[in-house]
Design a protein around this motif. Sequence first.
Motif, PDB file in Angstrom:
ATOM      1  N   SER A  79       0.848  -1.194   0.000  1.00 33.43           N
ATOM      2  CA  SER A  79       0.000   0.000   0.000  1.00 33.43           C
ATOM      3  C   SER A  79       0.882   1.241   0.000  1.00 33.43           C
ATOM      4  N   THR A  80       0.279   2.392  -0.292  1.00 29.95           N
ATOM      5  CA  THR A  80       1.069   3.608  -0.479  1.00 29.95           C
ATOM      6  C   THR A  80       0.516   4.769   0.330  1.00 29.95           C
ATOM      7  N   TYR A  81       1.393   5.754   0.574  1.00 32.81           N
ATOM      8  CA  TYR A  81       1.027   6.994   1.250  1.00 32.81           C
ATOM      9  C   TYR A  81       1.571   8.157   0.448  1.00 32.81           C
ATOM     10  N   GLU A  82       1.127   9.377   0.754  1.00 28.83           N
ATOM     11  CA  GLU A  82       1.521  10.551  -0.014  1.00 28.83           C
ATOM     12  C   GLU A  82       2.698  11.306   0.608  1.00 28.83           C
ATOM     13  N   THR A  83       2.723  11.423   1.941  1.00 31.88           N
ATOM     14  CA  THR A  83       3.771  12.201   2.590  1.00 31.88           C
ATOM     15  C   THR A  83       4.324  11.447   3.790  1.00 31.88           C
ATOM     16  N   ASN A  84       5.513  11.872   4.226  1.00 29.15           N
ATOM     17  CA  ASN A  84       6.108  11.286   5.426  1.00 29.15           C
ATOM     18  C   ASN A  84       5.209  11.476   6.644  1.00 29.15           C
ATOM     19  N   GLU A  85       4.548  12.613   6.690  1.00 24.57           N
ATOM     20  CA  GLU A  85       3.667  12.891   7.814  1.00 24.57           C
ATOM     21  C   GLU A  85       2.464  11.940   7.827  1.00 24.57           C
ATOM     22  N   TYR A  98       2.515  -2.784  10.000  1.00 20.48           N
ATOM     23  CA  TYR A  98       3.379  -2.746   8.831  1.00 20.48           C
ATOM     24  C   TYR A  98       4.722  -3.385   9.158  1.00 20.48           C
ATOM     25  N   ASP A  99       5.260  -4.084   8.160  1.00 25.55           N
ATOM     26  CA  ASP A  99       6.542  -4.766   8.335  1.00 25.55           C
ATOM     27  C   ASP A  99       7.710  -3.973   7.767  1.00 25.55           C
ATOM     28  N   LEU A 100       7.459  -3.244   6.701  1.00 24.31           N
ATOM     29  CA  LEU A 100       8.526  -2.478   6.060  1.00 24.31           C
ATOM     30  C   LEU A 100       7.942  -1.196   5.497  1.00 24.31           C
ATOM     31  N   VAL A 101       8.555  -0.055   5.842  1.00 22.79           N
ATOM     32  CA  VAL A 101       8.102   1.250   5.347  1.00 22.79           C
ATOM     33  C   VAL A 101       9.323   2.027   4.867  1.00 22.79           C
ATOM     34  N   CYS A 102       9.069   3.112   4.117  1.00 23.49           N
ATOM     35  CA  CYS A 102      10.181   3.806   3.451  1.00 23.49           C
ATOM     36  C   CYS A 102      10.100   5.326   3.645  1.00 23.49           C
ATOM     37  N   PRO A 103      10.418   5.832   4.836  1.00 23.25           N
ATOM     38  CA  PRO A 103      10.395   7.278   5.079  1.00 23.25           C
ATOM     39  C   PRO A 103      11.689   7.967   4.649  1.00 23.25           C
ATOM     40  N   SER A 104      11.675   9.298   4.684  1.00 21.50           N
ATOM     41  CA  SER A 104      12.865  10.105   4.425  1.00 21.50           C
ATOM     42  C   SER A 104      13.700  10.220   5.701  1.00 21.50           C
ATOM     43  N   GLU A 105      14.929  10.741   5.525  1.00 18.59           N
ATOM     44  CA  GLU A 105      15.897  10.719   6.627  1.00 18.59           C
ATOM     45  C   GLU A 105      15.393  11.458   7.873  1.00 18.59           C
ATOM     46  N   TYR A 106      14.723  12.597   7.698  1.00 19.68           N
ATOM     47  CA  TYR A 106      14.284  13.338   8.884  1.00 19.68           C
ATOM     48  C   TYR A 106      13.187  12.593   9.626  1.00 19.68           C
ATOM     49  N   MET A 107      12.365  11.823   8.885  1.00 15.32           N
ATOM     50  CA  MET A 107      11.326  11.037   9.534  1.00 15.32           C
ATOM     51  C   MET A 107      11.913   9.772  10.163  1.00 15.32           C
ATOM     52  N   ILE A 108      12.945   9.210   9.542  1.00 17.63           N
ATOM     53  CA  ILE A 108      13.653   8.098  10.176  1.00 17.63           C
ATOM     54  C   ILE A 108      14.194   8.545  11.530  1.00 17.63           C
ATOM     55  N   GLU A 109      14.773   9.755  11.560  1.00 10.21           N
ATOM     56  CA  GLU A 109      15.294  10.291  12.810  1.00 10.21           C
ATOM     57  C   GLU A 109      14.184  10.399  13.856  1.00 10.21           C
ATOM     58  N   LYS A 110      13.045  10.931  13.457  1.00 14.31           N
ATOM     59  CA  LYS A 110      11.925  11.106  14.389  1.00 14.31           C
ATOM     60  C   LYS A 110      11.427   9.763  14.912  1.00 14.31           C
ATOM     61  N   MET A 111      11.372   8.761  14.020  1.00 11.31           N
ATOM     62  CA  MET A 111      10.901   7.440  14.433  1.00 11.31           C
ATOM     63  C   MET A 111      11.881   6.770  15.388  1.00 11.31           C
TER      64      MET A 111
END
Length: 482
Positions: A79-85, A98-111
């Motif tokens: 499945s897909t999403y539009e933004t990191n938020e 979810y087993d695997l997701v693909c955020p950007s670096e700043y969201m990886i940091e937040k997670m």
Amino acid sequence: MNKKILSLGAIFAICFGLAGCNDTNDENDFDSSVITLNVYNCADYICETDEAEGTVGVMEQFEEYCKNTLHKNVKIKYSTYETNEDLFNQLKAGGVQYDLVCPSEYMIEKMIQNDMLEPLTKDIDNYLSYGSPYIIDTFNNLKTTIKSTSQVVSFGEYAVPYMWGTMGFMYNPENIPLEDVSSWDIIWDEKYKNEVSLKDSIRDTYVTATLHIYKEELELARDVLNDEQYNKRVTEIMNRCDDLTISLVETALKKAKENIYEFEVDTGKENIINGKYNVNLCWSGDAVYSLDLAEEEDFILNYKVPEEGSNVWFDGWVMPKGANVELSQELMNFLCDPSIASQNMEYVGYTSAIAGQDMWDLVNEWYDDEEGTIEYDLSYFFANTGIVDELGNEVSEFIIHTSEENRQLYAQYPDEKTILRCAVMKDFAGQNDKVSEMWIRVKGNSVSWIIYAFLAVVVVALVLYEVKNAQSKRARKRRSKK
């Protein structure tokens, strides 16, 4: 970009090839019970099955790999999403594991900070073998702190990079000289009133303002610092979010708002081609898309990262808490195989973090020109990733011959000089609310008419997207043949 056309035979060859010595082909070992793996990714960000093009999606290839190699009946629920938020809010809300997701670096940091991720429990062999040394070093050197334990960890302990790129200006060289897009100042230059667009993205546009405000400080630093020191200075400046900087950014962006044509997220790729303006702040992958389309309409666009510095961004695969860690890491490893990574890069148009033989062959197919007058060195990205020449000898220098500067090759693979002045954006941490409030004040009443305008054209845009996307792919195919 054109989707890679693979026969079913070729797909099975890839899957069996990835099996290695562990594939016993013993049918008695096969576990018929269904294992579902939930994968959550940005829209249009992976090679998907397209019967008309003869393309088999990489998720379907992984299912086949699991069947033939791991002897497991794995089904991917994608499945897909539009933004990191959107991704972050979905994970916080729960409901779906979810087993695997693909955020950007700043969201990886937040997670990571909020202890929302499972750490890697084993080496991702394909990533360590074929990941660009530049990417691996960068990710391992990115650090953050888990709030609940005060433990300092690296991004590399939790994430495997997927795609990466830069932020810069896409521009029409017939109307805009190179020296003017070599600085962020063009956003505020009244000579180019209504000729520039900015991203309707708080993080990206904030960076342009900080690098503009502190340009003099950066120029002084460039004269006395080495490359590594200058990169640290760019990192520090573009991530400043103290109260004074937020105030200065607000003033600067309000002035920029009076000078630009629009704030946009996705329409700039089309608007610059349609001639609505001559300069578009964009991500490098979008630049490649538009440069390809412009060629279809017989005119040239270029791409340039300003000299002060810019953002280099990374999207990476991570495992939310409760994920199937073992199988998710198998999928990470599968996606890092160069034969798979090259399919994803060719399909989506962004640049893979993976190097290796298949990727080097693909880049040469796209860009190497025997009559090229410029030697474009990409050793920083491809060195020591298992690439050999026709005689089987290991290659140590990676040169592309090109006659085109500031074009698709530069957008996909910036030269090392450019990379050395690019830095990673960080989370605003305790200043997030203040920055968000500043952004609301900057946007003001302009938000409403932009929304209405967007809604008025969205239906037409969706129809035109598929047509334009097909044209972009045809352009890349012709370049490959040349």
